[in-house]
Motif scaffolding. Sequence first.
Motif, PDB file in Angstrom:
ATOM      1  N   SER A 200       0.926  -1.326   0.137  1.00 18.58           N
ATOM      2  CA  SER A 200      -0.082   0.303  -0.004  1.00 18.58           C
ATOM      3  C   SER A 200       0.977   0.447   0.474  1.00 18.58           C
ATOM      4  CB  SER A 200      -0.849  -0.028   0.813  1.00 18.58           C
ATOM      5  OG  SER A 200      -1.315   1.108   1.496  1.00 18.58           O
ATOM      6  N   PRO A 201       0.310   2.207  -0.854  1.00 14.58           N
ATOM      7  CA  PRO A 201       1.506   2.815  -0.601  1.00 14.58           C
ATOM      8  C   PRO A 201       1.231   4.045   0.718  1.00 14.58           C
ATOM      9  CG  PRO A 201      -0.359   3.475  -2.617  1.00 14.58           C
ATOM     10  CD  PRO A 201      -0.385   2.271  -1.666  1.00 14.58           C
ATOM     11  N   ARG A 202       0.385   3.888   1.493  1.00 17.07           N
ATOM     12  CA  ARG A 202      -0.014   4.069   2.727  1.00 17.07           C
ATOM     13  C   ARG A 202       1.761   3.861   3.710  1.00 17.07           C
ATOM     14  NH1 ARG A 202      -6.928   4.328   4.258  1.00 17.07           N
ATOM     15  NH2 ARG A 202      -6.856   5.445   2.509  1.00 17.07           N
ATOM     16  N   ASN A 203       1.692   2.709   2.996  1.00 14.90           N
ATOM     17  CA  ASN A 203       3.033   2.094   4.182  1.00 14.90           C
ATOM     18  C   ASN A 203       3.460   0.975   3.668  1.00 14.90           C
ATOM     19  OD1 ASN A 203       4.495   1.264   6.224  1.00 14.90           O
ATOM     20  ND2 ASN A 203       2.866  -0.184   7.108  1.00 14.90           N
ATOM     21  N   PRO A 204       4.760   1.401   2.505  1.00 17.84           N
ATOM     22  CA  PRO A 204       5.531   1.105   0.973  1.00 17.84           C
ATOM     23  C   PRO A 204       5.905  -0.061   1.140  1.00 17.84           C
ATOM     24  CG  PRO A 204       6.206   3.327   1.549  1.00 17.84           C
ATOM     25  CD  PRO A 204       4.934   2.868   2.033  1.00 17.84           C
ATOM     26  N   ASP A 205       5.895  -0.834   1.449  1.00 20.52           N
ATOM     27  CA  ASP A 205       6.809  -2.473   0.738  1.00 20.52           C
ATOM     28  C   ASP A 205       8.009  -2.639   0.179  1.00 20.52           C
ATOM     29  OD1 ASP A 205       8.448  -4.252   1.742  1.00 20.52           O
ATOM     30  OD2 ASP A 205       7.297  -5.592   2.571  1.00 20.52           O
ATOM     31  N   CYS A 206       8.538  -1.922  -0.402  1.00 20.32           N
ATOM     32  CA  CYS A 206       8.807  -2.289  -1.841  1.00 20.32           C
ATOM     33  C   CYS A 206       9.629  -3.022  -2.492  1.00 20.32           C
ATOM     34  CB  CYS A 206      10.207  -1.063  -2.182  1.00 20.32           C
ATOM     35  SG  CYS A 206       9.697   1.305  -1.954  1.00 20.32           S
ATOM     36  N   SER A 207       9.573  -4.125  -1.266  1.00 21.99           N
ATOM     37  CA  SER A 207      10.340  -5.588  -1.770  1.00 21.99           C
ATOM     38  C   SER A 207       8.275  -6.025  -2.522  1.00 21.99           C
ATOM     39  CB  SER A 207      10.461  -6.082  -1.042  1.00 21.99           C
ATOM     40  OG  SER A 207       9.551  -6.561   0.325  1.00 21.99           O
ATOM     41  N   THR A 233      -1.019   9.438 -10.476  1.00 24.16           N
ATOM     42  CA  THR A 233       0.174   9.587 -12.093  1.00 24.16           C
ATOM     43  C   THR A 233      -0.426  10.641 -12.147  1.00 24.16           C
ATOM     44  OG1 THR A 233       0.192   7.259 -12.250  1.00 24.16           O
ATOM     45  CG2 THR A 233       1.053   8.913 -14.327  1.00 24.16           C
ATOM     46  N   LEU A 234      -2.207  10.635 -11.470  1.00 25.41           N
ATOM     47  CA  LEU A 234      -2.957  11.871 -12.093  1.00 25.41           C
ATOM     48  C   LEU A 234      -3.043  13.294 -11.577  1.00 25.41           C
ATOM     49  CD1 LEU A 234      -6.237   9.887 -13.443  1.00 25.41           C
ATOM     50  CD2 LEU A 234      -4.373   9.429 -14.664  1.00 25.41           C
ATOM     51  N   THR A 235      -2.464  13.112 -10.397  1.00 27.16           N
ATOM     52  CA  THR A 235      -2.907  14.141  -9.446  1.00 27.16           C
ATOM     53  C   THR A 235      -1.143  14.522  -9.382  1.00 27.16           C
ATOM     54  OG1 THR A 235      -3.650  12.773  -7.450  1.00 27.16           O
ATOM     55  CG2 THR A 235      -5.166  13.252  -8.566  1.00 27.16           C
ATOM     56  N   ASN A 236      -0.454  13.969  -8.492  1.00 27.43           N
ATOM     57  CA  ASN A 236       0.682  14.217  -8.065  1.00 27.43           C
ATOM     58  C   ASN A 236       1.652  12.874  -7.513  1.00 27.43           C
ATOM     59  OD1 ASN A 236       2.727  15.973  -6.094  1.00 27.43           O
ATOM     60  ND2 ASN A 236       2.058  14.918  -4.472  1.00 27.43           N
ATOM     61  N   LEU A 237       2.541  12.796  -9.088  1.00 27.18           N
ATOM     62  CA  LEU A 237       3.029  11.822  -9.192  1.00 27.18           C
ATOM     63  C   LEU A 237       4.281  11.233  -8.188  1.00 27.18           C
ATOM     64  CD1 LEU A 237       4.319   9.388 -11.631  1.00 27.18           C
ATOM     65  CD2 LEU A 237       5.709  11.493 -12.654  1.00 27.18           C
ATOM     66  N   GLN A 238       4.285  10.385  -7.996  1.00 30.48           N
ATOM     67  CA  GLN A 238       5.426   9.928  -6.347  1.00 30.48           C
ATOM     68  C   GLN A 238       5.811   8.746  -7.188  1.00 30.48           C
ATOM     69  OE1 GLN A 238       5.917  11.732  -3.720  1.00 30.48           O
ATOM     70  NE2 GLN A 238       4.208  13.289  -4.960  1.00 30.48           N
ATOM     71  N   GLN A 239       7.400   8.691  -7.333  1.00 29.79           N
ATOM     72  CA  GLN A 239       8.123   7.304  -7.072  1.00 29.79           C
ATOM     73  C   GLN A 239       7.964   6.721  -6.179  1.00 29.79           C
ATOM     74  OE1 GLN A 239       9.354   6.639 -10.770  1.00 29.79           O
ATOM     75  NE2 GLN A 239       9.707   5.051  -9.097  1.00 29.79           N
TER      76      GLN A 239
END
Length: 521
Positions: A200-207, A233-239
């Motif tokens: 989840s973007p709220r608590n990201p686990d990038c694995s 992507t549509l509002t505030n693109l975050q990597q």
Amino acid sequence: MLQILQTRTQREQRTMTSCGGRSLWLTLAGVLLVLAVATGPVGSYSPFKKGPGHGSFTRTSPAGGERGAVREREREREREQERLATPYVSPLVGLEAGGKRAANDFLEDVGKNVFDTVYHWKVIDFMYPSLQLRNNAIRTREFIPENNLPLGVDRFRDRLFVTTPRWNPGVPATLSYLPLPAQDRSQPLMPYPDWSYHTSPRNPDCSKMMSVYRIQVDECDRLWVLDAGVTDTLTNLQQVCPPKIMAFDLQNDELLFTYVLPEEQVKEDSLHTNIVVDVRDGQCDDAFAYVADVWRNGITVFDMRKFKSWRTTNHLYNPNPLASDYNYQELNFQWSDGVFGMSLAPVHRSGDRMLLFHPMSSFMEFQVPASILRNETVWEGFGLAAKAFAPVGTRGRLGQSSTAGVGKNNVQFFTLVQQAGVGCWDLGKPYNRNNLGVVEKNAQKLTFPNDLKLDREAQQSLWVMSNKLPVFLYDKLDYTQTNFRVLMADARKAIEGTVCDPRVPPSLAFDAAQLECELEV
């Protein structure tokens, strides 16, 4: 000499007329493009900036005795690149005798009714372990049904895979599967391999998987997953997470590996949206993957055996400003999307094969020998590989295409996003509009065909995702109507009666003045 000059002048006048007097506009567009490249947005990547992993153009001045040898080595490299490209750049050789002169109206052709709807949805839902968990996800806005849009598709035997990138908040899983044949044609998506692989973007686990755009099933029964790692992507693109490639064994659904793209190969505002896998002669451990960066105009090459990657650049990866204007229903919008669609031609007798590619905002198809992309040392000296890239031909007006694929019959299929259809091209024929066929155009079924795949079944099928993306992005979908479809057609029946059928002789008729005009564009 005077007659030659007069003939040339007349030809140029005809070209001006066929282009509708657009020379002034072309000049203006060229000036604007140069200014855009020269200035660019703050922090944007420029090939003239030196940086690790991308190479730089340098020129040395060898001593007098060495100059001749250096020039000879350069000429030899050029001859080798020309030799590799010749079978595809000059497909007319040997076809004149059987060719026909009849023209084919590619733009007006509507094809035939060959696509069947396998799945369709008004709104996307997911198969939660329980109704209570689903309701909790909706209450906490972890799941916002109207924010989910299916994008990528592929098939492996009795399963269909679908991606749902995180365009907006409220996407609970980004890769799912469905059974084949379909039981319930509007069935909720089932996260693949299961819920535990999604973060989840709220608590990201990038694995885990963050935002998957496209996938590919290879001949080794592996599912390759391209996770762009971006959200909102549509509002505030975050990597949120770095882009990565994941591969799963489809025999047991186990994760085989995860490869994270190195930081120096990812640009500011990069968006990695497409992946093509190159496996030859069943050598599963020697696979290469080509990953398209649509917003920063590059292709990253991943070598599975070496477990490393490098970024490739070329001016043909860039969008065409005059193909960046789109119309869909009542919407008008502009996309400056670069290299996107990629497909692999059959392996040539030389042992090499062509990567066919096109920017999304373009009317043209291009090619480069895969050996050039796969040779890491070539990309250590920027500019050396430029001569290996070449145009194949043009699809003409309204010829923008997202994705493409080459079938077992050596026919390339490609989406036509502005024409609500799917086109085709027999690789054995010249690439011009008289040799491009239409599988089907249908404003209802194929409204904005976004992804296209060919499966690996004995009786090969063509799969298309249709999803009304422009309305999702810029307006509001009507959720009382069908908005998303997965369509399927038999690959052999798709080309029957079209110029794409290898048994049909090529058309040698084309408007040279119009082709010259479009090549200028």
